[in-house]
Scaffold this motif. Structure first.
Motif, PDB file in Angstrom:
ATOM      1  N   GLY A   1       0.832  -1.197   0.000  1.00  0.00           N
ATOM      2  CA  GLY A   1       0.000   0.000   0.000  1.00  0.00           C
ATOM      3  C   GLY A   1       0.865   1.244   0.000  1.00  0.00           C
ATOM      4  O   GLY A   1       1.462   1.599   1.021  1.00  0.00           O
ATOM      5  N   THR A   2       0.927   1.913  -1.144  1.00  0.00           N
ATOM      6  CA  THR A   2       1.826   3.051  -1.331  1.00  0.00           C
ATOM      7  C   THR A   2       1.075   4.371  -1.252  1.00  0.00           C
ATOM      8  O   THR A   2       0.058   4.568  -1.928  1.00  0.00           O
ATOM      9  N   CYS A   3       1.588   5.282  -0.450  1.00  0.00           N
ATOM     10  CA  CYS A   3       1.012   6.618  -0.295  1.00  0.00           C
ATOM     11  C   CYS A   3       1.748   7.604  -1.190  1.00  0.00           C
ATOM     12  O   CYS A   3       2.983   7.664  -1.177  1.00  0.00           O
ATOM     13  N   THR A   4       1.001   8.374  -1.968  1.00  0.00           N
ATOM     14  CA  THR A   4       1.616   9.338  -2.887  1.00  0.00           C
ATOM     15  C   THR A   4       1.435  10.785  -2.422  1.00  0.00           C
ATOM     16  O   THR A   4       1.674  11.718  -3.185  1.00  0.00           O
ATOM     17  N   PHE A   5       1.004  10.981  -1.167  1.00  0.00           N
ATOM     18  CA  PHE A   5       0.797  12.351  -0.673  1.00  0.00           C
ATOM     19  C   PHE A   5       2.113  13.097  -0.474  1.00  0.00           C
ATOM     20  O   PHE A   5       2.136  14.326  -0.445  1.00  0.00           O
ATOM     21  N   ASP A   6       3.192  12.365  -0.272  1.00  0.00           N
ATOM     22  CA  ASP A   6       4.490  12.960   0.038  1.00  0.00           C
ATOM     23  C   ASP A   6       5.077  13.633  -1.205  1.00  0.00           C
ATOM     24  O   ASP A   6       5.400  12.962  -2.183  1.00  0.00           O
ATOM     25  N   PRO A   7       5.262  14.951  -1.188  1.00  0.00           N
ATOM     26  CA  PRO A   7       5.796  15.639  -2.369  1.00  0.00           C
ATOM     27  C   PRO A   7       7.245  15.257  -2.669  1.00  0.00           C
ATOM     28  O   PRO A   7       7.722  15.466  -3.788  1.00  0.00           O
ATOM     29  N   GLU A   8       7.937  14.706  -1.680  1.00  0.00           N
ATOM     30  CA  GLU A   8       9.336  14.334  -1.877  1.00  0.00           C
ATOM     31  C   GLU A   8       9.496  12.888  -2.338  1.00  0.00           C
ATOM     32  O   GLU A   8      10.612  12.428  -2.566  1.00  0.00           O
ATOM     33  N   LEU A   9       8.381  12.190  -2.493  1.00  0.00           N
ATOM     34  CA  LEU A   9       8.462  10.796  -2.917  1.00  0.00           C
ATOM     35  C   LEU A   9       8.899  10.686  -4.373  1.00  0.00           C
ATOM     36  O   LEU A   9       8.293  11.281  -5.262  1.00  0.00           O
ATOM     37  N   ASP A  10       9.961   9.928  -4.608  1.00  0.00           N
ATOM     38  CA  ASP A  10      10.398   9.603  -5.963  1.00  0.00           C
ATOM     39  C   ASP A  10       9.724   8.279  -6.326  1.00  0.00           C
ATOM     40  O   ASP A  10      10.162   7.209  -5.894  1.00  0.00           O
ATOM     41  N   VAL A  11       8.637   8.356  -7.086  1.00  0.00           N
ATOM     42  CA  VAL A  11       7.829   7.185  -7.382  1.00  0.00           C
ATOM     43  C   VAL A  11       8.653   6.090  -8.059  1.00  0.00           C
ATOM     44  O   VAL A  11       8.557   4.908  -7.694  1.00  0.00           O
ATOM     45  N   ASP A  12       9.458   6.468  -9.028  1.00  0.00           N
ATOM     46  CA  ASP A  12      10.246   5.474  -9.764  1.00  0.00           C
ATOM     47  C   ASP A  12      11.215   4.739  -8.842  1.00  0.00           C
ATOM     48  O   ASP A  12      11.312   3.506  -8.881  1.00  0.00           O
ATOM     49  N   ARG A  13      11.916   5.485  -8.030  1.00  0.00           N
ATOM     50  CA  ARG A  13      12.883   4.871  -7.120  1.00  0.00           C
ATOM     51  C   ARG A  13      12.179   3.994  -6.096  1.00  0.00           C
ATOM     52  O   ARG A  13      12.667   2.908  -5.762  1.00  0.00           O
ATOM     53  N   TRP A  14      11.017   4.454  -5.622  1.00  0.00           N
ATOM     54  CA  TRP A  14      10.299   3.677  -4.618  1.00  0.00           C
ATOM     55  C   TRP A  14       9.787   2.357  -5.191  1.00  0.00           C
ATOM     56  O   TRP A  14       9.867   1.317  -4.538  1.00  0.00           O
ATOM     57  N   LEU A  15       9.282   2.387  -6.406  1.00  0.00           N
ATOM     58  CA  LEU A  15       8.810   1.153  -7.044  1.00  0.00           C
ATOM     59  C   LEU A  15       9.964   0.167  -7.247  1.00  0.00           C
ATOM     60  O   LEU A  15       9.787  -1.048  -7.086  1.00  0.00           O
ATOM     61  N   ASP A  16      11.122   0.682  -7.593  1.00  0.00           N
ATOM     62  CA  ASP A  16      12.281  -0.194  -7.751  1.00  0.00           C
ATOM     63  C   ASP A  16      12.620  -0.880  -6.432  1.00  0.00           C
ATOM     64  O   ASP A  16      13.004  -2.052  -6.406  1.00  0.00           O
ATOM     65  N   ARG A  17      12.460  -0.166  -5.336  1.00  0.00           N
ATOM     66  CA  ARG A  17      12.718  -0.757  -4.021  1.00  0.00           C
ATOM     67  C   ARG A  17      11.671  -1.815  -3.680  1.00  0.00           C
ATOM     68  O   ARG A  17      12.001  -2.869  -3.127  1.00  0.00           O
TER      69      ARG A  17
END
Length: 276
Positions: A62-78
């Motif tokens: 369950g991924t939260c995208t509210f964080d403006p500093e979230l790097d979506v691409d990097r997080w998905l790779d993790r």
């Protein structure tokens, strides 16, 4: 513990959500949308150490995208590296009141970013489940390529509080059917799941499913080996014949999750939200 119980009961996949953990800690689901913890790091902490090692089922992060500093691409790779089989957009802006949601939308942190998350996840081979509530949200998600949607009426209420008397069974069934029809008008193979809000017991879920007027949605819920009405954890209807999922790494688990979902497009699906 919940992941193990879900697997023994016949669950087909597991959701790793911050809401479940908050409830296990004595809190409530609304805590999931409050700035109490870094949601993604929170889910990663218990998802990696307590859920993934405890089950062979595909686990959806369950991924939260509210964080403006979230790097979506990097997080998905993790997420892939850790071994999760899929991703879902939770917590979602659909659970926030209109005023606060509009602020997130204006800042580029609203539903469009959640769609972006799932699109990028799918391109990486992860399975995706899209939380939706309205017909327009369902259409947007399916048009973007979501293979499964979870029609979610709201954050879970406490079981002891009972169902919301202001929303009737017939109204919930009508809403469910309308959203499912829209989703499947875009892609007839879309898997439609149901949960959340006033639904707290197995019989409540089954009653709503029986009340739906959409034959395709009804078939997805009841066709298959457990069509007799057996229910699993948290009251979701489900299957028992899930295949084993490889444990060697994220790519194997992800491939198995995708293959599993594709094989069940016309059959009952059981999901369980695990909280250690």
């Amino acid at each position: 513990m919940t992941a193990r119980a879900a697997e023994r009961a016949g669950a087909d996949f597991v959701l790793a959500l911050n809401a479940g953990r908050f409830r296990a800690m004595g809190g409530a689901s609304p805590a999931s949308i409050l700035p109490i913890r870094n949601s993604n790091e929170f889910v990663a902490s218990f998802g990696r150490t307590e859920i993934l090692p405890s089950t062979k089922l595909p686990v959806f992060f369950g991924t939260c995208t509210f964080d403006p500093e979230l790097d979506v691409d990097r997080w998905l790779d993790r997420i892939i590296k850790w071994g999760f089989g899929g991703v879902t957009n939770f917590p979602s802006v659909i659970h926030i009141d209109d005023e606060r949601r509009s602020l997130l939308e204006k800042c580029g942190l609203g539903y469009s970013r959640e769609i972006e998350l799932l699109v990028k996840a799918a391109k990486r081979g992860l399975m995706t489940i899209a939380y939706t509530r309205s017909q327009s949200e369902a259409r947007r998600m399916v048009e973007a390529g979501a293979e499964a949607i979870c029609i979610n009426f709201n954050l879970n209420r406490a079981v002891e509080s009972g169902a919301d008397p202001s929303v009737s069974l017939s109204e919930l069934a009508a809403r469910t059917s309308a959203v499912a029809r829209v989703a499947q008008s875009v892609n007839k193979s879309t898997i439609c799941l149901l949960g959340g809000g006033p639904i707290t017991k197995p019989d409540e879920l089954l009653d709503i499913c029986r009340e739906t007027r959409n034959p395709r949605f009804h078939r997805r819920l009841f066709a298959g080996p457990r069509a007799s009405g057996d229910v699993g954890p948290r009251g979701d209807v489900g299957l028992q014949d899930h295949p084993p999922v490889a444990r060697e790494g994220g790519s194997a688990r992800t491939a198995a999750a995708v293959e599993w979902f594709q094989a069940r497009r016309d059959r009952t699906v059981l999901g369980n939200e695990a909280h250690p």
